[in-house]
Enzyme design. Structure first.
Site, PDB file in Angstrom:
ATOM      1  N   GLY A  41       2.216   0.473  10.938  1.00  0.00           N
ATOM      2  CA  GLY A  41       1.521   1.769  10.957  1.00  0.00           C
ATOM      3  C   GLY A  41       0.271   1.681  11.826  1.00  0.00           C
ATOM      4  O   GLY A  41       0.032   2.527  12.698  1.00  0.00           O
ATOM      5  N   HIS A  42      -0.513   0.625  11.610  1.00  0.00           N
ATOM      6  CA  HIS A  42      -1.721   0.430  12.429  1.00  0.00           C
ATOM      7  C   HIS A  42      -1.337   0.235  13.904  1.00  0.00           C
ATOM      8  O   HIS A  42      -1.974   0.771  14.799  1.00  0.00           O
ATOM      9  CB  HIS A  42      -2.493  -0.808  11.956  1.00  0.00           C
ATOM     10  N   GLN A  66     -16.664   3.209   0.225  1.00  0.00           N
ATOM     11  CA  GLN A  66     -15.645   4.180  -0.198  1.00  0.00           C
ATOM     12  C   GLN A  66     -14.914   3.750  -1.466  1.00  0.00           C
ATOM     13  O   GLN A  66     -13.963   4.404  -1.869  1.00  0.00           O
ATOM     14  CB  GLN A  66     -14.663   4.455   0.945  1.00  0.00           C
ATOM     15  N   GLY A 180      -4.316   7.939  11.154  1.00  0.00           N
ATOM     16  CA  GLY A 180      -2.939   8.167  10.722  1.00  0.00           C
ATOM     17  C   GLY A 180      -2.852   9.381   9.809  1.00  0.00           C
ATOM     18  O   GLY A 180      -3.718   9.603   8.968  1.00  0.00           O
ATOM     19  N   LYS A 181      -1.773  10.147   9.975  1.00  0.00           N
ATOM     20  CA  LYS A 181      -1.557  11.271   9.061  1.00  0.00           C
ATOM     21  C   LYS A 181      -1.095  10.787   7.685  1.00  0.00           C
ATOM     22  O   LYS A 181      -0.964  11.569   6.767  1.00  0.00           O
ATOM     23  CB  LYS A 181      -0.511  12.219   9.654  1.00  0.00           C
ATOM     24  N   LYS A 182      -0.820   9.512   7.572  1.00  0.00           N
ATOM     25  CA  LYS A 182      -0.541   8.943   6.248  1.00  0.00           C
ATOM     26  C   LYS A 182      -1.683   9.287   5.284  1.00  0.00           C
ATOM     27  O   LYS A 182      -1.473   9.614   4.143  1.00  0.00           O
ATOM     28  CB  LYS A 182      -0.383   7.423   6.414  1.00  0.00           C
ATOM     29  N   GLN A 186      -7.906  12.496   4.803  1.00  0.00           N
ATOM     30  CA  GLN A 186      -8.912  11.755   5.573  1.00  0.00           C
ATOM     31  C   GLN A 186      -8.948  12.249   7.018  1.00  0.00           C
ATOM     32  O   GLN A 186     -10.007  12.507   7.588  1.00  0.00           O
ATOM     33  CB  GLN A 186      -8.575  10.269   5.519  1.00  0.00           C
ATOM     34  N   SER A 218       1.800   0.638   4.045  1.00  0.00           N
ATOM     35  CA  SER A 218       0.428   0.619   3.534  1.00  0.00           C
ATOM     36  C   SER A 218       0.058  -0.829   3.255  1.00  0.00           C
ATOM     37  O   SER A 218       0.898  -1.619   2.809  1.00  0.00           O
ATOM     38  CB  SER A 218       0.361   1.421   2.235  1.00  0.00           C
ATOM     39  N   SER A 219      -1.199  -1.161   3.500  1.00  0.00           N
ATOM     40  CA  SER A 219      -1.649  -2.524   3.194  1.00  0.00           C
ATOM     41  C   SER A 219      -1.466  -2.823   1.713  1.00  0.00           C
ATOM     42  O   SER A 219      -1.244  -3.963   1.314  1.00  0.00           O
ATOM     43  CB  SER A 219      -3.130  -2.685   3.572  1.00  0.00           C
TER      44      SER A 219
HETATM   45  P1  AMP Z   1      -6.324   1.559   6.580  1.00  0.00           P
HETATM   46  O1  AMP Z   1      -6.403   0.197   7.164  1.00  0.00           O
HETATM   47  O2  AMP Z   1      -5.355   1.697   5.455  1.00  0.00           O
HETATM   48  O3  AMP Z   1      -7.687   2.146   6.276  1.00  0.00           O
HETATM   49  O4  AMP Z   1      -5.733   2.487   7.720  1.00  0.00           O
HETATM   50  C1  AMP Z   1      -6.304   2.534   8.985  1.00  0.00           C
HETATM   51  C2  AMP Z   1      -5.665   3.665   9.747  1.00  0.00           C
HETATM   52  O5  AMP Z   1      -4.249   3.433   9.817  1.00  0.00           O
HETATM   53  C3  AMP Z   1      -5.853   5.035   9.070  1.00  0.00           C
HETATM   54  O6  AMP Z   1      -6.082   6.010  10.068  1.00  0.00           O
HETATM   55  C4  AMP Z   1      -4.539   5.247   8.379  1.00  0.00           C
HETATM   56  O7  AMP Z   1      -4.214   6.595   8.193  1.00  0.00           O
HETATM   57  C5  AMP Z   1      -3.584   4.586   9.353  1.00  0.00           C
HETATM   58  N1  AMP Z   1      -2.338   4.216   8.692  1.00  0.00           N
HETATM   59  C6  AMP Z   1      -2.199   3.440   7.595  1.00  0.00           C
HETATM   60  N2  AMP Z   1      -0.898   3.362   7.233  1.00  0.00           N
HETATM   61  C7  AMP Z   1      -0.209   4.119   8.122  1.00  0.00           C
HETATM   62  C8  AMP Z   1       1.156   4.456   8.288  1.00  0.00           C
HETATM   63  N3  AMP Z   1       2.090   4.002   7.466  1.00  0.00           N
HETATM   64  N4  AMP Z   1       1.510   5.249   9.315  1.00  0.00           N
HETATM   65  C9  AMP Z   1       0.560   5.729  10.165  1.00  0.00           C
HETATM   66  N5  AMP Z   1      -0.754   5.451  10.071  1.00  0.00           N
HETATM   67  C10 AMP Z   1      -1.129   4.661   9.065  1.00  0.00           C
END
Ligand code: AMP
Length: 313
Positions: A41-42, A66, A180-182, A186, A218-219
């Site tokens: 995703g990232h 957060q 990400g729209k995930k 946000q 997702s992480s």
């Molecule tokens: P995070 O590390 O979870 O804070 O995510 C960092 C960025 O990656 C944020 O903009 C999230 O929305 C995006 N992101 C996380 N998971 C996904 C995913 N499965 N698909 C697209 N973007 C993602």
């Protein structure tokens, strides 16, 4: 491989100087903010950034601002060397900004966790100003958008997100930032913040990347047991069915909502929320006759997962 290895920058003034020198040379600069433990995703955000910008900075920072004290800051997964390896393999990233701490001072997390007087009410953030101390006290609030959806059960989450993103924008000074729209709410909150306080940054919303079986990457997925992971597939399954029902004319939000809740609860999930909202304002709709997004947050075991699906009517 070494040629693809991004420069690692830890200090915020070094980061600002690096960005300014790139921009001085006429380069456009895109920022991809992350909390690390990188997955596909990232990497897709990075590819999107690369397609529209000369220079890419990825930030890796688990933002304590957060997380409420009751949340999972302490167990948030991390693998910095693995992240650097993935970025080098993927290529295209010029610098990784990984500051140790982006807040000047504040209560230490551990101290707060141990303080029984630090109840839920006071637990507005793990960086709240110490009595008579010199903690962080400036926060950005996107007042209406931050209240619904995830904001209901995570009351300090979005002010922490908006504040850290504003700080990153001030340090990295990007032309473009990709989200990400995930994390749909946000993304919308950041768009609104940029508009309302005139950041000269173009915000890109990038599509959700899923595992082959539909689970949104997702992480936090790493914390799911194999059984929980299997059950969590009900999230995307129910969202896909709901979208199909809506596109076939079932336009009552309540009915669509019931359909999703039923499927997820049958699989053993505990619903935090299921809401059908207008895409930009995130205002709940009674009937689906405009572009909406169905947003869900669900617990499987100790893991809270979020997901969503857009429906363009
Ligand atoms: P995070 O590390 O979870 O804070 O995510 C960092 C960025 O990656 C944020 O903009 C999230 O929305 C995006 N992101 C996380 N998971 C996904 C995913 N499965 N698909 C697209 N973007 C993602």
């Amino acid at each position: 491989m070494a040629a693809n290895r991004p420069e690692v920058i830890r200090d915020k003034s070094d980061m600002r100087a690096w960005s300014r020198s790139e921009k001085y040379r006429g380069k456009t600069l895109a920022l991809v903010p992350t909390m690390g433990f990188l997955h596909q995703g990232h990497l897709s955000l990075i590819r999107e950034a690369k397609s529209i910008s000369d220079v890419i900075v990825v930030s890796i920072y688990v933002n304590p601002g957060q997380f409420a004290p009751s949340e999972d800051l302490a167990t948030y997964p991390s693998d910095f060397h693995g992240d650097l390896r993935k970025l080098a393999e993927a290529g295209g990233v010029d610098a990784v900004f990984c500051p140790k701490n982006l807040y000047e001072s504040g209560i230490e997390r551990k101290k707060m966790d141990k303080d029984p007087s630090f109840g839920e009410e006071k637990a507005v953030s793990c960086l709240e100003k110490e009595e008579g101390g010199d903690g962080h006290e400036t926060w950005i609030r996107v007042e209406r958008l931050e209240k619904g959806l995830c904001g209901k059960s995570r009351p300090v989450f979005f002010r922490g997100v908006a504040t850290i993103v504003a700080k990153l924008f001030n340090i990295v000074e990007p032309d473009i930032a990709v989200f990400g729209k995930k994390d749909y709410q946000q993304w919308r909150i950041i768009c609104r913040m940029v508009r309302d306080i005139d950041f000269a940054v173009k915000i890109i919303g990038s599509e959700i990347v899923r595992e082959a079986d539909g689970l949104a990457m997702s992480s936090r997925n790493v914390h799911l047991s194999p059984e929980e992971r299997e059950k969590a597939l009900s999230i995307n399954r129910s969202l896909t069915k709901a979208k199909s029902a809506a596109l076939h004319g079932q336009n009552s939000s309540q009915e669509i909502n019931d359909l999703i809740v039923q499927e997820i609860c049958d699989a053993g999930g505990r619903i935090d929320y299921v809401e059908i909202v207008e895409q930009e304002s995130l205002v709940p709709v009674e009937n689906i006759n405009c572009p909406v997004v169905i947003c869900v947050a669900v617990w499987f075991g100790n893991v809270r997962l979020i997901d969503n699906i857009e429906i363009k009517m």
